[in-house]
Design a protein around this motif. Structure first.
Motif, PDB file in Angstrom:
ATOM      1  N   LEU A  40       5.494   7.297  10.395  1.00 12.83           N
ATOM      2  CA  LEU A  40       5.334   7.279   8.943  1.00 12.83           C
ATOM      3  C   LEU A  40       4.200   8.221   8.559  1.00 12.83           C
ATOM      4  CD1 LEU A  40       6.141   5.856   6.268  1.00 12.83           C
ATOM      5  CD2 LEU A  40       4.395   4.164   6.776  1.00 12.83           C
ATOM      6  N   ARG A  41       4.487   9.154   7.665  1.00 12.48           N
ATOM      7  CA  ARG A  41       3.486  10.116   7.229  1.00 12.48           C
ATOM      8  C   ARG A  41       3.387  10.061   5.708  1.00 12.48           C
ATOM      9  NH1 ARG A  41       1.266  14.355  10.184  1.00 12.48           N
ATOM     10  NH2 ARG A  41       2.890  14.220  11.739  1.00 12.48           N
ATOM     11  N   LEU A  42       2.550   9.125   5.225  1.00  9.95           N
ATOM     12  CA  LEU A  42       2.311   8.972   3.795  1.00  9.95           C
ATOM     13  C   LEU A  42       0.820   8.817   3.549  1.00  9.95           C
ATOM     14  CD1 LEU A  42       5.058   6.416   2.674  1.00  9.95           C
ATOM     15  CD2 LEU A  42       4.962   8.831   2.126  1.00  9.95           C
ATOM     16  N   SER A  43       0.365   9.295   2.422  1.00  9.46           N
ATOM     17  CA  SER A  43      -1.043   9.130   2.073  1.00  9.46           C
ATOM     18  C   SER A  43      -1.317   7.666   1.731  1.00  9.46           C
ATOM     19  CB  SER A  43      -1.396  10.009   0.868  1.00  9.46           C
ATOM     20  OG  SER A  43      -0.747   9.525  -0.293  1.00  9.46           O
ATOM     21  N   ASN A  44      -2.585   7.295   1.743  1.00 13.45           N
ATOM     22  CA  ASN A  44      -2.962   5.936   1.370  1.00 13.45           C
ATOM     23  C   ASN A  44      -2.525   5.624  -0.056  1.00 13.45           C
ATOM     24  OD1 ASN A  44      -4.126   5.488   3.842  1.00 13.45           O
ATOM     25  ND2 ASN A  44      -6.196   5.968   3.163  1.00 13.45           N
ATOM     26  N   ARG A  45      -2.610   6.598  -0.930  1.00 11.37           N
ATOM     27  CA  ARG A  45      -2.215   6.408  -2.329  1.00 11.37           C
ATOM     28  C   ARG A  45      -0.724   6.082  -2.430  1.00 11.37           C
ATOM     29  NH1 ARG A  45      -0.050   9.475  -6.063  1.00 11.37           N
ATOM     30  NH2 ARG A  45      -0.215  11.409  -4.899  1.00 11.37           N
ATOM     31  N   LYS A  46       0.109   6.850  -1.712  1.00 11.99           N
ATOM     32  CA  LYS A  46       1.556   6.611  -1.760  1.00 11.99           C
ATOM     33  C   LYS A  46       1.922   5.288  -1.100  1.00 11.99           C
ATOM     34  CE  LYS A  46       2.899  11.426  -2.145  1.00 11.99           C
ATOM     35  NZ  LYS A  46       3.540  12.567  -1.499  1.00 11.99           N
ATOM     36  N   LEU A  47       1.278   4.975   0.030  1.00 10.94           N
ATOM     37  CA  LEU A  47       1.507   3.674   0.665  1.00 10.94           C
ATOM     38  C   LEU A  47       1.101   2.546  -0.272  1.00 10.94           C
ATOM     39  CD1 LEU A  47       0.374   4.148   4.381  1.00 10.94           C
ATOM     40  CD2 LEU A  47       2.635   3.467   3.576  1.00 10.94           C
ATOM     41  N   GLY A  48      -0.016   2.734  -0.969  1.00  9.33           N
ATOM     42  CA  GLY A  48      -0.501   1.731  -1.910  1.00  9.33           C
ATOM     43  C   GLY A  48       0.471   1.475  -3.040  1.00  9.33           C
ATOM     44  N   LYS A  49       1.111   2.524  -3.528  1.00  3.65           N
ATOM     45  CA  LYS A  49       2.106   2.347  -4.589  1.00  3.65           C
ATOM     46  C   LYS A  49       3.275   1.498  -4.097  1.00  3.65           C
ATOM     47  CE  LYS A  49       1.395   6.325  -7.567  1.00  3.65           C
ATOM     48  NZ  LYS A  49       2.007   7.524  -8.141  1.00  3.65           N
ATOM     49  N   ILE A  50       3.658   1.677  -2.852  1.00  2.00           N
ATOM     50  CA  ILE A  50       4.792   0.939  -2.296  1.00  2.00           C
ATOM     51  C   ILE A  50       4.449  -0.538  -2.107  1.00  2.00           C
ATOM     52  CG2 ILE A  50       6.262   0.661  -0.252  1.00  2.00           C
ATOM     53  CD1 ILE A  50       6.042   3.744   0.068  1.00  2.00           C
ATOM     54  N   ILE A  51       3.249  -0.820  -1.573  1.00  2.00           N
ATOM     55  CA  ILE A  51       2.920  -2.215  -1.250  1.00  2.00           C
ATOM     56  C   ILE A  51       1.992  -2.875  -2.264  1.00  2.00           C
ATOM     57  CG2 ILE A  51       3.359  -1.966   1.213  1.00  2.00           C
ATOM     58  CD1 ILE A  51       0.393  -1.714   1.696  1.00  2.00           C
ATOM     59  N   GLY A  52       1.648  -2.173  -3.337  1.00  4.12           N
ATOM     60  CA  GLY A  52       0.864  -2.775  -4.406  1.00  4.12           C
ATOM     61  C   GLY A  52      -0.618  -2.917  -4.114  1.00  4.12           C
ATOM     62  N   MET A  53      -1.219  -1.885  -3.533  1.00  6.92           N
ATOM     63  CA  MET A  53      -2.652  -1.877  -3.234  1.00  6.92           C
ATOM     64  C   MET A  53      -3.230  -0.535  -3.646  1.00  6.92           C
ATOM     65  SD  MET A  53      -2.745  -3.267   0.658  1.00  6.92           S
ATOM     66  CE  MET A  53      -4.033  -4.468   0.743  1.00  6.92           C
ATOM     67  N   ALA A  55      -5.713   2.810  -2.773  1.00  9.75           N
ATOM     68  CA  ALA A  55      -5.847   3.634  -1.570  1.00  9.75           C
ATOM     69  C   ALA A  55      -6.965   3.148  -0.647  1.00  9.75           C
ATOM     70  CB  ALA A  55      -6.080   5.090  -1.958  1.00  9.75           C
ATOM     71  N   THR A  56      -8.060   2.669  -1.206  1.00 11.60           N
ATOM     72  CA  THR A  56      -9.178   2.183  -0.394  1.00 11.60           C
ATOM     73  C   THR A  56      -8.759   0.975   0.425  1.00 11.60           C
ATOM     74  OG1 THR A  56     -10.744   2.984  -2.045  1.00 11.60           O
ATOM     75  CG2 THR A  56     -11.557   1.355  -0.473  1.00 11.60           C
ATOM     76  N   ASN A  57      -8.053   0.043  -0.208  1.00 12.92           N
ATOM     77  CA  ASN A  57      -7.609  -1.141   0.518  1.00 12.92           C
ATOM     78  C   ASN A  57      -6.553  -0.808   1.565  1.00 12.92           C
ATOM     79  OD1 ASN A  57      -9.365  -2.898  -0.723  1.00 12.92           O
ATOM     80  ND2 ASN A  57      -7.933  -3.425  -2.351  1.00 12.92           N
ATOM     81  N   VAL A  58      -5.692   0.169   1.284  1.00 12.62           N
ATOM     82  CA  VAL A  58      -4.710   0.606   2.277  1.00 12.62           C
ATOM     83  C   VAL A  58      -5.445   1.143   3.504  1.00 12.62           C
ATOM     84  CG1 VAL A  58      -2.900   2.300   2.810  1.00 12.62           C
ATOM     85  CG2 VAL A  58      -2.862   1.054   0.643  1.00 12.62           C
ATOM     86  N   SER A  59      -6.480   1.932   3.289  1.00 12.95           N
ATOM     87  CA  SER A  59      -7.270   2.464   4.396  1.00 12.95           C
ATOM     88  C   SER A  59      -7.857   1.338   5.244  1.00 12.95           C
ATOM     89  CB  SER A  59      -8.387   3.355   3.855  1.00 12.95           C
ATOM     90  OG  SER A  59      -9.188   3.837   4.898  1.00 12.95           O
ATOM     91  N   ARG A  60      -8.381   0.313   4.593  1.00  7.97           N
ATOM     92  CA  ARG A  60      -8.941  -0.841   5.318  1.00  7.97           C
ATOM     93  C   ARG A  60      -7.871  -1.569   6.116  1.00  7.97           C
ATOM     94  NH1 ARG A  60     -12.165  -2.515   0.094  1.00  7.97           N
ATOM     95  NH2 ARG A  60     -14.024  -1.243   0.395  1.00  7.97           N
ATOM     96  N   VAL A  61      -6.695  -1.746   5.491  1.00 10.24           N
ATOM     97  CA  VAL A  61      -5.602  -2.447   6.165  1.00 10.24           C
ATOM     98  C   VAL A  61      -5.122  -1.654   7.376  1.00 10.24           C
ATOM     99  CG1 VAL A  61      -3.177  -3.161   5.915  1.00 10.24           C
ATOM    100  CG2 VAL A  61      -4.848  -3.765   4.162  1.00 10.24           C
ATOM    101  N   VAL A  62      -4.975  -0.343   7.225  1.00 12.02           N
ATOM    102  CA  VAL A  62      -4.547   0.504   8.340  1.00 12.02           C
ATOM    103  C   VAL A  62      -5.551   0.398   9.488  1.00 12.02           C
ATOM    104  CG1 VAL A  62      -4.215   2.899   9.095  1.00 12.02           C
ATOM    105  CG2 VAL A  62      -3.156   2.095   6.973  1.00 12.02           C
ATOM    106  N   SER A  63      -6.837   0.450   9.176  1.00  9.48           N
ATOM    107  CA  SER A  63      -7.873   0.331  10.215  1.00  9.48           C
ATOM    108  C   SER A  63      -7.810  -1.024  10.904  1.00  9.48           C
ATOM    109  CB  SER A  63      -9.261   0.536   9.614  1.00  9.48           C
ATOM    110  OG  SER A  63      -9.398   1.842   9.130  1.00  9.48           O
ATOM    111  N   ARG A  64      -7.632  -2.085  10.121  1.00  9.37           N
ATOM    112  CA  ARG A  64      -7.570  -3.436  10.698  1.00  9.37           C
ATOM    113  C   ARG A  64      -6.342  -3.595  11.594  1.00  9.37           C
ATOM    114  NH1 ARG A  64      -5.734  -8.863   8.567  1.00  9.37           N
ATOM    115  NH2 ARG A  64      -6.959 -10.338   9.760  1.00  9.37           N
TER     116      ARG A  64
END
Length: 128
Positions: A40-53, A55-64
């Motif tokens: 999967l090659r999507l920015s945090n912003r685009k991932l956030g739009k899909i899952i409702g978060m 970009a900062t929180n997406v980054s935290r979730v990806v790291s976790r």
């Protein structure tokens, strides 16, 4: 993401993992859905739009999720990063190793993966 996903399939170990929040499970499901297509090659912003978060929180979730062994993020920066599922993680649950949890001085965050009998017991309790 040129291809639209119609549904996600979540493995039992992912679905019944009590340590993961719903958005984290959805993110792992997205990554697993694209693992057969090179990742999967999507920015945090685009991932956030899909899952409702955001970009900062997406980054935290990806790291976790990476620390816990569910995913591998390759490359630098959120826009050029490639996210893949850990080999076998879809069927076997979290894999061991690879993240900050294995560095000296950090508490190892490995969790017990439920056995088939425990999963069956959970299903019965939930009426499934």
């Amino acid at each position: 993401m040129a291809e639209r996903i119609k549904y996600l399939t979540l493995s039992e170990s992912l679905l019944y993992d009590r340590d993961l929040k719903a958005a984290e499970k959805v993110l792992v499901g997205l990554v697993q859905a694209f693992s057969g297509k090179g990742g999967l090659r999507l920015s945090n912003r685009k991932l956030g739009k899909i899952i409702g978060m955001n970009a900062t929180n997406v980054s935290r979730v990806v790291s976790r999720l990476q620390r816990q062994g569910w995913i591998i993020a390759k490359g630098r920066g959120c826009s050029r990063r490639l996210i893949c599922a850990q080999s076998g993680a879809q069927d076997a649950g979290k894999m061991q190793g690879g993240g900050a949890a294995d560095r000296p001085g950090k508490k190892n965050e490995r969790k017990k993966i439920p056995t088939n009998a425990e999963l069956e017991s959970m299903r019965q309790k939930l009426g499934l």
